[in-house]
Design an enzyme around this catalytic site. Structure first.
Site, PDB file in Angstrom:
ATOM      1  N   GLU A 173     -10.713   2.286   1.932  1.00 56.61           N
ATOM      2  CA  GLU A 173      -9.810   3.304   2.450  1.00 56.61           C
ATOM      3  C   GLU A 173      -8.355   2.903   2.282  1.00 56.61           C
ATOM      4  OE1 GLU A 173     -10.617   5.393   5.993  1.00 56.61           O
ATOM      5  OE2 GLU A 173     -12.672   4.668   6.130  1.00 56.61           O
ATOM      6  N   ASP A 174      -7.555   3.890   1.897  1.00 59.23           N
ATOM      7  CA  ASP A 174      -6.099   3.779   1.988  1.00 59.23           C
ATOM      8  C   ASP A 174      -5.518   2.627   1.169  1.00 59.23           C
ATOM      9  OD1 ASP A 174      -6.448   5.788   3.813  1.00 59.23           O
ATOM     10  OD2 ASP A 174      -5.744   4.671   5.550  1.00 59.23           O
ATOM     11  N   ASP A 196     -10.247   5.780  -1.332  1.00 62.14           N
ATOM     12  CA  ASP A 196     -10.312   7.228  -1.123  1.00 62.14           C
ATOM     13  C   ASP A 196      -8.969   7.934  -1.247  1.00 62.14           C
ATOM     14  OD1 ASP A 196      -9.218   6.261   1.264  1.00 62.14           O
ATOM     15  OD2 ASP A 196     -10.460   7.529   2.554  1.00 62.14           O
ATOM     16  N   CYS A 204      -6.776  11.105   3.540  1.00 63.55           N
ATOM     17  CA  CYS A 204      -8.228  11.068   3.397  1.00 63.55           C
ATOM     18  C   CYS A 204      -8.920  12.428   3.425  1.00 63.55           C
ATOM     19  CB  CYS A 204      -8.831  10.159   4.463  1.00 63.55           C
ATOM     20  SG  CYS A 204      -8.355  10.552   6.145  1.00 63.55           S
TER      21      CYS A 204
END
Length: 635
Positions: free
Chosen positions: A40-41, A241, A79
């Protein structure tokens, strides 16, 4: 902030019978397993992408024996819209409000998500465990196993699997406290658009250390695959993502917000599915719209016509594309609107709300020390012109040569030497927005949002709206006549953009004050009244401020309430006259309007500092029954 979403289970496997019939023969044939390792991120802060401070041996090894995609981008710099695109294969801005951060878009009932299509093709599909799909899909109904128990080990004997594992280690929330490790703050070289502060250096160092930690988690999962004797039959994808979370990345349409990593490893048995040999790099741009078609290509399943992406590998591989497109609309409690395109060398950004600064205070991201430090330096007047720009109104157009200007500082949109590239990218973006039927010009909550609804030209004449919105955002007083004519349009979205253009023009639209007052008082669309009222208020008319307060107090929906509180925020000191309305919003039920109200109340009462805790972590934990730092705190 996920509490607002009211997902309803509307998709069943029975409706995928047609796809299943077409792929029945493939379901019994030998096919590879597929493993998605999703972080993530994070931007590509990995050794394989040339980061000299990175310690990412797992990602680097996958790249050496697989394929590394050099220029890969999420379709939104946050996201939820990005994950909508991945799940459905549809651009979020073509299915509003999926283009907004944390919304509940209506997916047309005949459309199927990639796990449903893969299950119909004979795959056992699991997801562990983040969803955040930004639409009314019920996650429990589209996966064989959804949640922490999702694992390839749950599959029936003899069935190929498609397993997704999501790693939150690099998530934005992990930056809110330091992560010590091999990278230390003094090792960091900061980009020139940021001031050199202790907090910003600490965030960059923590980010690298979190990447190392995440890389170790990927190694553990791959070791598990090896121990189960499945490594030779499993294609492994690793991607992030959306882009990173350091200042001016996540939520913003720069490379830092959209550029991700993507490495795909294909074992020798299945290398005939690869577009190039092991260890190669692909430079042509790709986006996450391409992921669902890639899965279907590997499975030998048909790609539905609503999916515009191209397979990256498998039984059919799409031709390289020149462009990758991205977008931004509302990010949590802050409303904005940008569209962007890149070819990997150049990036073009079009800002349809240039009267708003990039750096609108946003409660969640301002928990990071880096943002607090940046705003503190801005308020102290210690920033140079490049660093200060983040807190100032935007230009309508931005154009950057990423080769010579990787930090996207020197805007070439007005450079005669770049005029051909500017026109090429303008034209490409316009054509793309028409092709996907971009719904983003509809303000959130206005009738017509949706994949199907927005295709009614009486409600949403897209080409006319695009022309008018471009004129509105251009800051060109010569367009005032065009704006005036559309104030009387029977189509609410056209009146909205006509009023927005006058708001953008400010003093140059003072001649239209009488018309704006009339719209503010009588228009039957609240979104239009809000924009007109803000324009009136910013021309010094107290009636505009009180009109906004009236809409805020009696808003028919949270979207209208949020739009009104945002307008009051940018009216400035004049909003003191309606402080009671602001306070009511700051204590209301809607998460986003309450956060925006808390911020504005602190500003108007003189209690705000960049370190003021606007985000209500404890309240969200209590409301959602979350004992610790879990999903509701995530963004």
């Amino acid at each position: 902030m996920s509490g607002r979403i009211n997902r309803r289970g509307m998709i069943g496997l029975a409706a995928a019978a047609t796809v299943a019939a077409r792929t029945a023969s493939a379901a019994t044939a030998g096919r590879p397993n597929i493993l998605w390792l999703v972080s993530e991120d994070n931007n590509p802060f990995a050794g394989a992408y040339g980061d000299r401070l990175a310690h990412t041996p797992t990602i680097d090894a996958l790249a050496r024996k697989g394929v590394l995609y050099r220029n890969v981008y999420s379709n939104a710099p946050v996201c939820a819209p990005s994950r909508f695109a991945i799940l459905t294969g549809i651009y979020p801005e073509s299915c509003a409000p999926a283009n907004q951060m944390r919304a509940n878009a209506k997916l047309p009932p005949e459309f199927r998500t990639y796990p449903e299509l893969m299950r119909a093709a004979g795959y056992f599909c699991t997801n562990a465990s983040k969803t955040d799909y930004n639409c009314d899909v019920d996650p429990a109904k589209i996966w064989d196993v959804q949640g922490a128990e999702g694992h390839w080990r749950k599959r029936p004997a003899g069935k190929p699997f498609m397993a997704v594992f999501n790693y939150e280690t690099t998530h934005e929330s992990q930056l809110f406290t330091p992560t010590p490790g091999r990278v230390t703050p003094e090792m960091i070289v900061l980009p020139p658009f940021l001031p050199d502060t202790t907090g910003i250096r600490r965030d960059f160092a923590s980010y690298h250390n979190l990447m190392e930690k995440m890389d170790g988690q990927l190694a553990a999962r791959l070791a598990e695959l090896e121990a189960d004797g499945l490594a030779d039959d499993t294609i492994v994808f690793h991607y992030s993502d959306n882009g990173g979370v350091l200042p001016r990345s996540k939520r913003y349409c720069y490379d830092e917000g959209l550029r991700c990593e993507l490495v795909i490893y294909v074992p020798p048995k299945w290398r005939h599915l690869m577009p190039v040999g092991p260890g190669k790099v692909i430079d042509s741009p790709v986006t996450f719209i391409d992921l669902a078609p890639t899965l279907l290509s590997i499975a030998g399943a048909a790609q539905p016509p609503q999916m515009p992406g191209r397979p990256l590998l498998g039984k059919r591989v799409g031709a390289p594309q020149r462009w990758a497109f991205g977008m931004r609309n509302r990010m949590d409690e802050r409303i904005d609107f940008s569209r962007t395109v890149t070819d990997g060398r150049w990036r073009y950004i079009r800002n349809y709300m240039p009267h708003r600064p990039w750096g609108q205070h946003q409660a969640y991201e301002w928990q990071a020390q880096g943002y607090q430090d940046w705003e503190t330096a801005y308020r102290a007047g210690t920033l140079d012109a490049v660093q200060r720009r983040f807190f100032e109104p935007k230009p309508f157009e931005e154009l950057y040569d990423l080769r010579g200007d990787p930090h996207q500082i020197a805007n070439r949109a007005g450079d005669p030497a770049a005029v051909r590239m500017l026109k090429s990218m303008r034209d490409a973006l316009d054509a793309h927005m028409v092709a996907i039927h971009d719904n983003g010009f509809l303000p959130e909550g206005m009738a017509g949002e949706g994949y199907v609804e927005s295709r009614n030209p009486a409600v949403y004449p897209l080409k006319s709206v695009m022309r008018l919105a471009g004129a509105a955002a251009s800051r060109d007083p010569g367009r005032l006549t065009m704006l005036r004519e559309h104030l009387a349009s029977p189509v609410p979205v056209l009146r909205y953009w006509a009023a927005t253009g006058m708001l953008v023009l400010g003093e140059a639209a003072r001649s239209e004050l009488t018309a704006l007052r009339s719209i503010m008082r009588r228009d039957d669309a609240p979104n239009v009244r809000i924009v007109a009222a803000e324009a009136v208020a910013r021309l010094g008319e107290a009636e505009g401020v009180h009109a906004l307060a009236g809409i805020l107090d009696a808003a028919p929906s949270w979207q209208i309430q949020l739009s009104a509180i945002n307008a009051l925020t940018f009216v400035g000191e004049a909003s003191r006259a309606v402080l009671d309305s602001v306070r009511r919003a700051a204590r209301g039920d809607d998460d986003y309007a309450r956060l925006a109200g808390r911020y504005l109340e602190a500003v108007l009462t003189g209690t705000y500092t960049p370190a003021t805790a606007i985000f209500e972590l404890d309240r969200l934990r209590k409301r959602l029954g979350t004992p610790g730092s879990a999903a509701p705190t995530k963004n």
